[in-house]
Motif scaffolding. Structure first.
Motif, PDB file in Angstrom:
ATOM      1  N   VAL A  72       0.997  -1.190  -0.022  1.00 15.64           N
ATOM      2  CA  VAL A  72       0.126  -0.001   0.155  1.00 15.64           C
ATOM      3  C   VAL A  72       0.559   1.634  -0.138  1.00 15.64           C
ATOM      4  O   VAL A  72       0.720   2.357  -0.449  1.00 15.64           O
ATOM      5  CB  VAL A  72      -0.788  -0.069   0.648  1.00 15.64           C
ATOM      6  CG1 VAL A  72      -1.796   1.799   1.883  1.00 15.64           C
ATOM      7  CG2 VAL A  72      -2.144  -1.067   0.968  1.00 15.64           C
TER       8      VAL A  72
ATOM      9  N   ARG B 297      -7.634   6.546  -7.419  1.00 15.47           N
ATOM     10  CA  ARG B 297      -9.186   5.622  -6.639  1.00 15.47           C
ATOM     11  C   ARG B 297      -8.507   3.871  -6.732  1.00 15.47           C
ATOM     12  O   ARG B 297      -8.611   2.800  -5.927  1.00 15.47           O
ATOM     13  CB  ARG B 297     -10.028   5.340  -6.003  1.00 15.47           C
ATOM     14  CG  ARG B 297     -11.232   4.962  -7.343  1.00 15.47           C
ATOM     15  CD  ARG B 297     -12.657   5.078  -6.972  1.00 15.47           C
ATOM     16  NE  ARG B 297     -13.597   4.603  -8.431  1.00 15.47           N
ATOM     17  CZ  ARG B 297     -13.776   5.232  -9.368  1.00 15.47           C
ATOM     18  NH1 ARG B 297     -13.600   6.729  -9.739  1.00 15.47           N
ATOM     19  NH2 ARG B 297     -14.742   4.977 -10.188  1.00 15.47           N
ATOM     20  N   LEU B 298      -8.303   3.183  -8.184  1.00 14.10           N
ATOM     21  CA  LEU B 298      -7.918   2.142  -8.480  1.00 14.10           C
ATOM     22  C   LEU B 298      -6.713   1.419  -8.256  1.00 14.10           C
ATOM     23  O   LEU B 298      -6.093   0.215  -8.581  1.00 14.10           O
ATOM     24  CB  LEU B 298      -8.296   2.329  -9.606  1.00 14.10           C
ATOM     25  CG  LEU B 298     -10.024   1.925 -10.465  1.00 14.10           C
ATOM     26  CD1 LEU B 298     -10.611   1.957 -10.876  1.00 14.10           C
ATOM     27  CD2 LEU B 298     -10.687   0.928  -8.854  1.00 14.10           C
TER      28      LEU B 298
ATOM     29  N   PRO C  72      -5.796  -0.306  -4.918  1.00 10.93           N
ATOM     30  CA  PRO C  72      -6.367  -1.470  -5.074  1.00 10.93           C
ATOM     31  C   PRO C  72      -5.242  -2.693  -6.213  1.00 10.93           C
ATOM     32  O   PRO C  72      -5.597  -3.565  -6.253  1.00 10.93           O
ATOM     33  CB  PRO C  72      -8.019  -1.764  -5.688  1.00 10.93           C
ATOM     34  CG  PRO C  72      -7.676  -0.525  -5.220  1.00 10.93           C
ATOM     35  CD  PRO C  72      -6.908   0.574  -5.201  1.00 10.93           C
ATOM     36  N   ALA C  73      -4.836  -2.079  -7.467  1.00  5.43           N
ATOM     37  CA  ALA C  73      -4.821  -2.614  -8.572  1.00  5.43           C
ATOM     38  C   ALA C  73      -2.920  -3.048  -8.087  1.00  5.43           C
ATOM     39  O   ALA C  73      -2.784  -4.574  -7.999  1.00  5.43           O
ATOM     40  CB  ALA C  73      -4.337  -2.357  -9.503  1.00  5.43           C
TER      41      ALA C  73
ATOM     42  N   LEU D 291      -2.148  -4.046  -4.915  1.00  3.42           N
ATOM     43  CA  LEU D 291      -2.645  -5.415  -4.141  1.00  3.42           C
ATOM     44  C   LEU D 291      -3.031  -6.244  -4.604  1.00  3.42           C
ATOM     45  O   LEU D 291      -2.930  -7.089  -4.773  1.00  3.42           O
ATOM     46  CB  LEU D 291      -3.694  -4.775  -2.856  1.00  3.42           C
ATOM     47  CG  LEU D 291      -3.415  -3.584  -1.985  1.00  3.42           C
ATOM     48  CD1 LEU D 291      -4.415  -2.658  -1.766  1.00  3.42           C
ATOM     49  CD2 LEU D 291      -2.106  -3.949  -1.385  1.00  3.42           C
ATOM     50  N   SER D 292      -4.020  -6.243  -5.667  1.00  2.93           N
ATOM     51  CA  SER D 292      -3.975  -7.159  -6.455  1.00  2.93           C
ATOM     52  C   SER D 292      -3.365  -7.996  -6.970  1.00  2.93           C
ATOM     53  O   SER D 292      -3.434  -8.884  -7.288  1.00  2.93           O
ATOM     54  CB  SER D 292      -5.035  -6.698  -7.900  1.00  2.93           C
ATOM     55  OG  SER D 292      -5.991  -8.128  -8.131  1.00  2.93           O
TER      56      SER D 292
ATOM     57  N   THR E 135      -8.307  -9.100 -11.455  1.00  2.15           N
ATOM     58  CA  THR E 135      -7.185  -8.048 -11.736  1.00  2.15           C
ATOM     59  C   THR E 135      -7.308  -7.333 -13.260  1.00  2.15           C
ATOM     60  O   THR E 135      -7.383  -6.160 -12.844  1.00  2.15           O
ATOM     61  CB  THR E 135      -5.967  -8.824 -11.870  1.00  2.15           C
ATOM     62  OG1 THR E 135      -5.594  -8.814 -10.418  1.00  2.15           O
ATOM     63  CG2 THR E 135      -5.086  -7.596 -11.775  1.00  2.15           C
TER      64      THR E 135
ATOM     65  N   LEU F 123     -10.123  -4.881 -13.082  1.00  2.00           N
ATOM     66  CA  LEU F 123      -9.461  -3.221 -11.946  1.00  2.00           C
ATOM     67  C   LEU F 123      -8.804  -2.469 -13.269  1.00  2.00           C
ATOM     68  O   LEU F 123      -8.643  -0.881 -13.219  1.00  2.00           O
ATOM     69  CB  LEU F 123      -8.551  -3.831 -11.165  1.00  2.00           C
ATOM     70  CG  LEU F 123      -9.565  -3.970  -9.739  1.00  2.00           C
ATOM     71  CD1 LEU F 123      -8.362  -4.650  -8.374  1.00  2.00           C
ATOM     72  CD2 LEU F 123     -10.323  -3.149  -9.634  1.00  2.00           C
TER      73      LEU F 123
ATOM     74  N   TYR G  13      -9.489   0.699 -14.637  1.00  2.00           N
ATOM     75  CA  TYR G  13      -8.392   2.012 -14.440  1.00  2.00           C
ATOM     76  C   TYR G  13      -8.473   2.740 -16.243  1.00  2.00           C
ATOM     77  O   TYR G  13      -7.748   3.949 -16.164  1.00  2.00           O
ATOM     78  CB  TYR G  13      -7.563   2.093 -13.895  1.00  2.00           C
ATOM     79  CG  TYR G  13      -6.435   2.923 -13.837  1.00  2.00           C
ATOM     80  CD1 TYR G  13      -6.300   3.733 -12.918  1.00  2.00           C
ATOM     81  CD2 TYR G  13      -4.827   2.336 -14.694  1.00  2.00           C
ATOM     82  CE1 TYR G  13      -5.082   4.172 -13.031  1.00  2.00           C
ATOM     83  CE2 TYR G  13      -3.924   3.318 -14.708  1.00  2.00           C
ATOM     84  CZ  TYR G  13      -4.033   4.024 -14.019  1.00  2.00           C
ATOM     85  OH  TYR G  13      -2.598   4.966 -13.501  1.00  2.00           O
TER      86      TYR G  13
END
Length: 310
Positions: free
Chosen positions: A130, A148-149, A152-153, A155-156, A190, A193, A197
């Motif tokens: 992160v 915002r993505l 998460p991307a 992490l994925s 993934t 996402l 994006y």
């Protein structure tokens, strides 16, 4: 932005290492909770050692793009305000539970401390990922990263890379089946996402205009002469241009490598156990290669607002 290969390899390798570390720590936690020993212990140790090597190589690669690598230690002092510094601090912190779990230093003290270490490994590893993502997501002058993505991307990708490596390095006896199922779930997630994006950055214009860049807001300006007769640092590092047709091909290639191929190979490994190791080894290679292409696009397609001036 000009893609620095040292940063691309850093984020790809360290992300895979932290993802693998997170899966190993989570599986170790549940094994300790159930009271079942690792079988065999050397497989667990090898997988954790491989994760540490990936993380270490990635962190070393991150210093290669610095102007003065010997001063990299100074980044640790700005943890109150800098995500780069927080990433460095968390990277060091993560070594503590990971090495403790690897070396088995507290195995004689019962299950409580090993459970605490195994729970701390995935928490610290994912927090570090992160922090890496926030280095880019916190930069306001680059709208494509301030999305915002992005977190998460990151992490994925870390969890997908780690899951693909888990059956290869740890085998089926230590969570290999968990890695195969995780790839089947995370590969399409993934891909979704990244598609969301890419669609967002393609459709969202820069928040400022060329008039804002030169101090004349709300004006329509045309450029008839460049501000400089020669390239400078900003035009070299922040004025990289990637043709749209090339970007489309690279996006399709990245999707095929990190999503489509691993999904098919993971389903094959699940259906034909005899081919599981070979299939997942190829899947892991595809995921890592696809992550490199995706990460290159992440830099090459990010427009810095300073380019409006130039």
């Amino acid at each position: 932005m000009h893609p620095a290969f040292s940063v691309i390899f850093f984020t790809t390798l360290s992300g895979a290492g932290y993802g693998l570390m997170a899966w190993i720590g989570a599986i170790a936690f549940f094994k300790y909770a159930e009271g079942s020993p690792f079988e065999p212990m050397r497989v667990f140790a090898f997988a954790m050692l491989a994760a540490l090597v990936l993380v270490s190589v990635g962190l070393f690669a991150s210093t290669l793009h610095l102007g003065k690598p010997l001063r990299a230690w100074r980044a640790f002092s700005q943890w109150r305000s800098s995500w780069l510094s927080r990433e460095g601090v968390m990277a060091v912190v993560t070594y503590v539970p990971a090495l403790g779990l690897l070396l088995g230093a507290v195995r004689e003290s019962g299950a409580a401390m090993p459970m605490l270490l195994s729970a701390g490994v995935p928490v610290c590893a994912l927090i570090t990922v992160v922090c890496t993502a926030m280095i880019y997501a916190s930069l306001k002058p680059i709208p494509a990263w301030r999305h915002r993505l992005v977190v998460p991307a990151y992490l994925s990708f870390a969890l997908l890379s780690g899951a693909a490596l888990l059956p290869v390095l740890a085998g089926v006896r230590f969570g290999g089946s968990v890695g195969i199922v995780a790839v089947i779930v995370l590969a399409p997630l993934t891909a979704a996402l990244k598609l969301a994006y890419w669609r967002a950055i393609d459709r969202t214009p820069l928040p400022v205009s060329r008039g804002d860049a030169v101090g004349l807001p709300d004006r329509e300006l045309s450029v008839f002469e460049r501000p400089h007769t020669e390239d400078n640092y900003l035009t070299r590092e922040m004025g990289y241009v990637l043709a749209r047709k090339h970007a489309r091909k690279l996006r399709l290639l990245a999707l095929a490598l990190f999503a489509a191929a691993p999904l098919v190979l993971a389903l094959l490994a699940l259906a034909v156990p005899a081919l599981s190791w070979a299939a997942m080894a190829l899947a892991a290679l595809c995921v890592l290669t696809g992550a490199v292409v995706e990460r290159w696009l992440f830099f090459a397609q990010a427009k810095h607002v300073v380019t409006l001036y130039y």
